[in-house]
Structures are given as C-alpha cells and as structure tokens.
Motif scaffolding. Structure first.
Motif, PDB file in Angstrom:
ATOM      1  N   ALA A 154       0.892  -1.313   0.091  1.00  0.00           N
ATOM      2  CA  ALA A 154       0.128  -0.111  -0.054  1.00  0.00           C
ATOM      3  C   ALA A 154       0.783   1.325  -0.046  1.00  0.00           C
ATOM      4  CB  ALA A 154      -0.968  -0.095   1.335  1.00  0.00           C
ATOM      5  N   SER A 155       0.376   2.682  -0.149  1.00  0.00           N
ATOM      6  CA  SER A 155       0.960   3.696  -0.199  1.00  0.00           C
ATOM      7  C   SER A 155       1.445   3.989   1.052  1.00  0.00           C
ATOM      8  CB  SER A 155      -0.138   4.809  -0.733  1.00  0.00           C
ATOM      9  OG  SER A 155      -1.160   5.096   0.118  1.00  0.00           O
ATOM     10  N   SER A 156       1.160   3.485   2.127  1.00  0.00           N
ATOM     11  CA  SER A 156       1.794   3.674   3.383  1.00  0.00           C
ATOM     12  C   SER A 156       1.490   2.321   4.119  1.00  0.00           C
ATOM     13  CB  SER A 156       1.449   4.793   3.934  1.00  0.00           C
ATOM     14  OG  SER A 156      -0.016   4.922   4.494  1.00  0.00           O
ATOM     15  N   PHE A 157       2.526   1.655   5.161  1.00  0.00           N
ATOM     16  CA  PHE A 157       2.494   0.410   5.600  1.00  0.00           C
ATOM     17  C   PHE A 157       1.412   0.752   6.829  1.00  0.00           C
ATOM     18  CE2 PHE A 157       3.764  -1.820   9.319  1.00  0.00           C
ATOM     19  CZ  PHE A 157       3.653  -3.202   8.974  1.00  0.00           C
ATOM     20  N   ARG A 158       0.536  -0.245   7.048  1.00  0.00           N
ATOM     21  CA  ARG A 158      -0.458  -0.355   8.433  1.00  0.00           C
ATOM     22  C   ARG A 158       0.112  -1.523   9.316  1.00  0.00           C
ATOM     23  NH1 ARG A 158      -2.313   4.362   7.643  1.00  0.00           N
ATOM     24  NH2 ARG A 158      -2.168   4.673   5.396  1.00  0.00           N
ATOM     25  N   GLU A 182      11.508  -2.760  -3.923  1.00  0.00           N
ATOM     26  CA  GLU A 182      10.379  -2.660  -4.416  1.00  0.00           C
ATOM     27  C   GLU A 182       9.282  -1.807  -3.428  1.00  0.00           C
ATOM     28  OE1 GLU A 182       8.485  -4.077  -6.970  1.00  0.00           O
ATOM     29  OE2 GLU A 182      10.525  -4.592  -7.880  1.00  0.00           O
ATOM     30  N   ARG A 183       8.183  -1.431  -4.087  1.00  0.00           N
ATOM     31  CA  ARG A 183       7.135  -0.683  -3.219  1.00  0.00           C
ATOM     32  C   ARG A 183       6.973  -0.990  -1.466  1.00  0.00           C
ATOM     33  NH1 ARG A 183       3.304   3.069  -4.721  1.00  0.00           N
ATOM     34  NH2 ARG A 183       1.825   2.531  -3.190  1.00  0.00           N
ATOM     35  N   GLY A 184       7.071  -0.148  -0.562  1.00  0.00           N
ATOM     36  CA  GLY A 184       6.720  -0.592   0.570  1.00  0.00           C
ATOM     37  C   GLY A 184       7.431  -1.335   1.400  1.00  0.00           C
ATOM     38  N   ILE A 186      10.332  -1.442   3.037  1.00  0.00           N
ATOM     39  CA  ILE A 186      11.196  -1.111   4.274  1.00  0.00           C
ATOM     40  C   ILE A 186      10.104  -0.987   5.344  1.00  0.00           C
ATOM     41  CG2 ILE A 186      10.888   1.524   3.888  1.00  0.00           C
ATOM     42  CD1 ILE A 186      13.877  -0.139   5.721  1.00  0.00           C
ATOM     43  N   GLY A 187       8.849  -0.490   5.051  1.00  0.00           N
ATOM     44  CA  GLY A 187       7.873  -0.102   6.092  1.00  0.00           C
ATOM     45  C   GLY A 187       7.358  -1.669   6.542  1.00  0.00           C
ATOM     46  N   ILE A 190      10.384  -3.219   8.811  1.00  0.00           N
ATOM     47  CA  ILE A 190      10.309  -2.865  10.042  1.00  0.00           C
ATOM     48  C   ILE A 190       9.156  -3.123  10.993  1.00  0.00           C
ATOM     49  CG2 ILE A 190      10.068  -0.425  11.303  1.00  0.00           C
ATOM     50  CD1 ILE A 190      11.578   0.868   8.917  1.00  0.00           C
ATOM     51  N   ALA A 246      -1.029   3.798  11.092  1.00  0.00           N
ATOM     52  CA  ALA A 246       0.408   3.711  10.547  1.00  0.00           C
ATOM     53  C   ALA A 246       1.355   3.500  11.973  1.00  0.00           C
ATOM     54  CB  ALA A 246       0.848   4.940   9.985  1.00  0.00           C
ATOM     55  N   LEU A 247       2.564   2.839  11.515  1.00  0.00           N
ATOM     56  CA  LEU A 247       3.502   2.318  12.571  1.00  0.00           C
ATOM     57  C   LEU A 247       4.266   3.729  13.082  1.00  0.00           C
ATOM     58  CD1 LEU A 247       4.804  -0.354  13.405  1.00  0.00           C
ATOM     59  CD2 LEU A 247       6.602   0.097  12.042  1.00  0.00           C
ATOM     60  N   SER A 248       4.527   3.426  14.211  1.00  0.00           N
ATOM     61  CA  SER A 248       5.232   4.325  15.179  1.00  0.00           C
ATOM     62  C   SER A 248       6.446   3.591  15.961  1.00  0.00           C
ATOM     63  CB  SER A 248       4.397   5.115  16.284  1.00  0.00           C
ATOM     64  OG  SER A 248       5.129   5.884  16.807  1.00  0.00           O
ATOM     65  N   ILE A 249       7.628   3.761  15.863  1.00  0.00           N
ATOM     66  CA  ILE A 249       8.763   2.977  16.370  1.00  0.00           C
ATOM     67  C   ILE A 249      10.087   3.810  16.413  1.00  0.00           C
ATOM     68  CG2 ILE A 249       9.359   1.650  14.399  1.00  0.00           C
ATOM     69  CD1 ILE A 249       9.893  -0.475  16.435  1.00  0.00           C
TER      70      ILE A 249
END
Lengths: 279, 279
Positions: A154-158, A182-184, A186-187, A190, A246-249
C-alpha cells in the motif's frame, strides 16, 4: 531427528546458506551463481522448484547457467501436493546430495507443501552435514524461523499489513525480505521486527545475496542488504494501535551493506573488509 | 533582505511549514487540508502551481476542497518562465497574503523558475512574518536547503543515483523525500544523508504531513514519516565507491513516526504524545 529438533540446533549448523534477493544475474558477471557453484562440493545440485505453481522452464534455465559454471548435474525436485512430498520416490532425489537451491514463487507453497515432511528433514540433514542450501526470492524468505508472507504494498504501511508464518527454520533470529527496492518493503520489514526485536530484519536487493556460515555472513552481488535492528527501540505502537494505523517506532539501528561487507549475527555488528585493490 | 540572507535565518523563523508527502486526501477525513485551513489566518491562500508543466485543474480542485473548509479565497500563482517570475504583476498575487501552498510536479521547476526572484523573496517574507507555507509532493521536496531531485528507481540504489540541488531553504538541515512507499525511496534517502550527515533524512508517506514550527514538528495524516539520522554512522563508502557501486553505511538511527508523534529537530529526538482517549 525431526525438522523441529534440527531447527533448535541452528547455532551448531555446519553448512552454508546462500540467501538471494531474487533476480540473480544469469547472463553477465553471474557473481552469485558463481559463488553457489564454487561452494557446491561435488558438481551436483537439486533445484527445488516447489515455490512455483508453474515451474516450467526453471530447470532448463538453471541447468544452462550452472552448466557453464561447471555444475553439470542439476536435477529438479517439484511436488504437486503434500502426498507427493511424503512419497519415498521423491525423497530419493535428495540422496547423496550436498546442495539444494530453492527457486522463487510463493514461500507459503514451500512451507505448506514440504513443511514437516521427510523432504524437509532431509534438507536440514544436508545442511547440518555441511552442505549448501541456497534460496532466491521466495526461497530466500523461507529460510528463517518466522517468515514474511507476501502482503500489501500500500501507499503507506499499516500495523496490520504484516503477515508472517513459520518458515523452514534454517536461520534463526532473522526475518528476511527480498526484492527489497520494491514498493513498501522497508515499512513492512520494520513492522515485522517491531513485533519482536529478537529477530533482525534482513532486506536483500535483487541480484544480491548473503552467504551465511555459522554466525557470520558476507554480502555478494550488485545491490545492498538492509539490516534493521530493533533491539534498542524505545517506543513502538505495534501492540496498541489499530490494524489500520500507521507504525510508530523509535530508535531503530539500520545498516546498509554491500559487496565487501560482512556481519556478525550474534553481536549484530557489521564489518568492512578492505578492498584488496587498496592493499 | 534577499532569499539567501533569509535562508540563514531559518532558526529564527516564526512561520509554520506544512510539508506533505503527496496525495493528501481530498474526499474523506481530509485531516491534512483541514489543518492547513485551520492555520490560515485570514481565509486567503495562494496556490503556487509552478512545479507543474500542466497546472490545469489544480486550482479548481483546491478551491473546491478548501472552500468546504472555510478557505474561500484561493487564487493561483503560476509562472511560465523566469521572465514572468520577475514580473511585478505576478508579485502582486502575493500582496497581503499569509499562506502559500506549493502543489506537486517537479521540484526543479519550482527552484529553476522562481529561485532568487522577488517571488521567492516574498515567500520567505511571508514565512518570516508568521505565515503558513505548505507544499505537497514536489512542493514538499523543495522546502529544504538542499533538495532531492527526481532520480532513478532502480532495482537497487547506486551511490551515483542521488541527484541533489539547492532548494527553497525554508527548512535547514533536512532533506525531504515524498511518496515514500514508492520503489527505491529508502535507498535514495540514505544515500542522500550519507553525503553529509548534517542533514536529517525525512521520508514522508502519501496523505501524511509534518507541521513544523521553530525546531519542532508533529505528524498528521494517515501514513508514516521515516527519519534517517546518520550522525552516528561509523562507516560509509559514499566518497570512495564508484558511482555504480551499491551503498555501504553502518549505524544509522531510524525513527518511524505517525500521527501523535512529534520530533525535535535540534536534539533529533522523537516524542510520543499520549492519545487523549487513553487519558
């Protein structure tokens, strides 16, 4: 000994793992295939195409590439389903074999078809006896205790986007992703390590591989390997957040390695090997 | 005072920057556009579409979205070339304006068309006087001293793949990338900060923004913001390697922030603001 028992023996393993981020070069320098060929003790390799639904053409491709590199006995191991995976005739393909190469496709096909079968036990035996187990793309992902399963890009990792499953358990305490540009990716990597910082995130670019022996690996090929270490993380929302959050770390340690770099999996420290040309 | 002199005054700036990773939501919750609308002092916004070669439709889209949020005076600033950018008539569009929004396109069009022109000076004046400067996508990239220019999205990042250029210099000591889940972005951002760890890498997902006031920002929107801090890096090959070599850099610090997180740009430390629902 069963595959499960072998998994616990990871640290004592004597073999070599070659874990490839997909799309290894078959026509140019072929750095990765050359290294696989160099490490095969007896010119004999079994290509396990079980990750693929349509493995047609794989054997011919690898036979041609490896043939030019002196590996002249490349045979295929494919299983259609678990019944076939338990067939003693299939197991014969792995007799007197010291090198197995898992080609790409879907890592869930590898584990769901051969997980906890005599074939899987035999792969662990080959590894424990000092053999070479290589894997590219899905075959790379399947190497770890817990593996990533293909998910959203996705356009941002959930937080809920990570799907994981038990892997072949050849390499403990890591989680591997491939085709890492590829897209996405690293998110997702992590996100995976945030679930339990015991596992080191290993993201491998295409045409790039890590060659693992014992607790150390070195990087070969044309791209980079991203190592995400969450041991020192000071905050994470993975347990509390909604799955669509969205992730927070905070305070991850990140290393980017390429050819010439090595890494100690126990201390989680990289090391640069000076270019012999500079010496 | 010229734009160059203003750039040095970054730390004393009184205004607010809203830096958006592209594709901010226009039809759902519109969290980001609502925040822009909330911060505009007087219901008046200039949409700077200079990043685009074909800005047709942009004005109508933003007029509709902002109109529903109480910002009823949205006008367009577009320049075809540098001659137009120096035209006093164009400058009139920014008279008595306290908010400017740079839409997407190509960040090199922004800087090459309005860099070092009276329009650029006026944008800095608005910011220094406490106004709001927002930018999405290319408009986000252009905010920093040195900005990323669109480059390769190859299967793995090469040391020579980073293209950088002087930006609008509204936010010092960072380098911003947007649409951050796209192919190859993490490699490119790490590559950029490896050139000089003075700059903090800020990778912003789509529909996600940082709201900067002074030395602090907070995250809003649906995605994540990736912060790459190379201050503690212990090794990098960026100066020695061939341009087609893969990157090698050790001991980066990485934070992933999402809505509810804030960050101190001076200390480079994240902070989590507890969810008021939990209080």
């Amino acid at each position: 000994m069963t595959g499960k028992a072998k998994a616990r023996k990871g640290a004592e393993a004597q073999g070599t793992l070659i874990i490839i981020g997909g799309h290894e070069d078959h026509s140019g320098d072929r750095v990765i295939l050359k290294e696989v060929a160099r490490l095969i003790p007896d010119g004999r390799l079994v290509l396990a195409t079980v990750a693929s639904h349509e493995p047609e053409g794989y054997l011919e491709k690898y036979q041609a590439s490896f043939g030019e590199l002196g590996v002249n006995d490349v045979t295929e191991l494919y299983v259609e389903d678990r019944t076939e995976a338990a067939d003693p005739e299939k197991l014969k393909a792995l007799e007197n074999v010291q090198a197995v190469f898992f080609s790409g496709g879907d890592q869930l096909r590898i584990t769901s078809q051969i997980g906890d079968t005599p074939i899987c036990d035999r792969v662990h035996e080959i590894f424990a006896a000092g053999g070479v187990i290589a894997g590219t793309s899905a075959g790379a992902s399947a190497m770890s205790d817990t593996m990533l399963v293909r998910g959203q890009n996705a356009s941002s990792f959930r937080v809920g986007d990570v799907r994981m499953a038990p892997g072949l358990a050849l390499l403990p305490n890591v989680i591997i992703d491939q085709h890492f540009a590829e897209r996405g990716r690293i998110g997702r990597l992590i996100g995976a390590v945030s679930h339990n910082p015991r596992v080191l995130g290993v993201g491998i670019d295409e045409d790039t591989a890590i060659v693992v022996r014992g607790d150390r690996f070195r990087v070969i090929g044309s791209g980079a390997v991203y190592l995400v270490d969450a041991t020192g993380a000071t905050h994470s929302n993975v347990a509390e957040a909604d799955t669509d959050a969205a992730l927070s770390i905070y305070d991850l340690r990140l290393h980017v390695l390429s050819a010439g770099d090595s890494f100690d999996l126990r201390s989680r420290r990289p090391e640069h090997l000076p270019d012999p040309k500079d010496g």
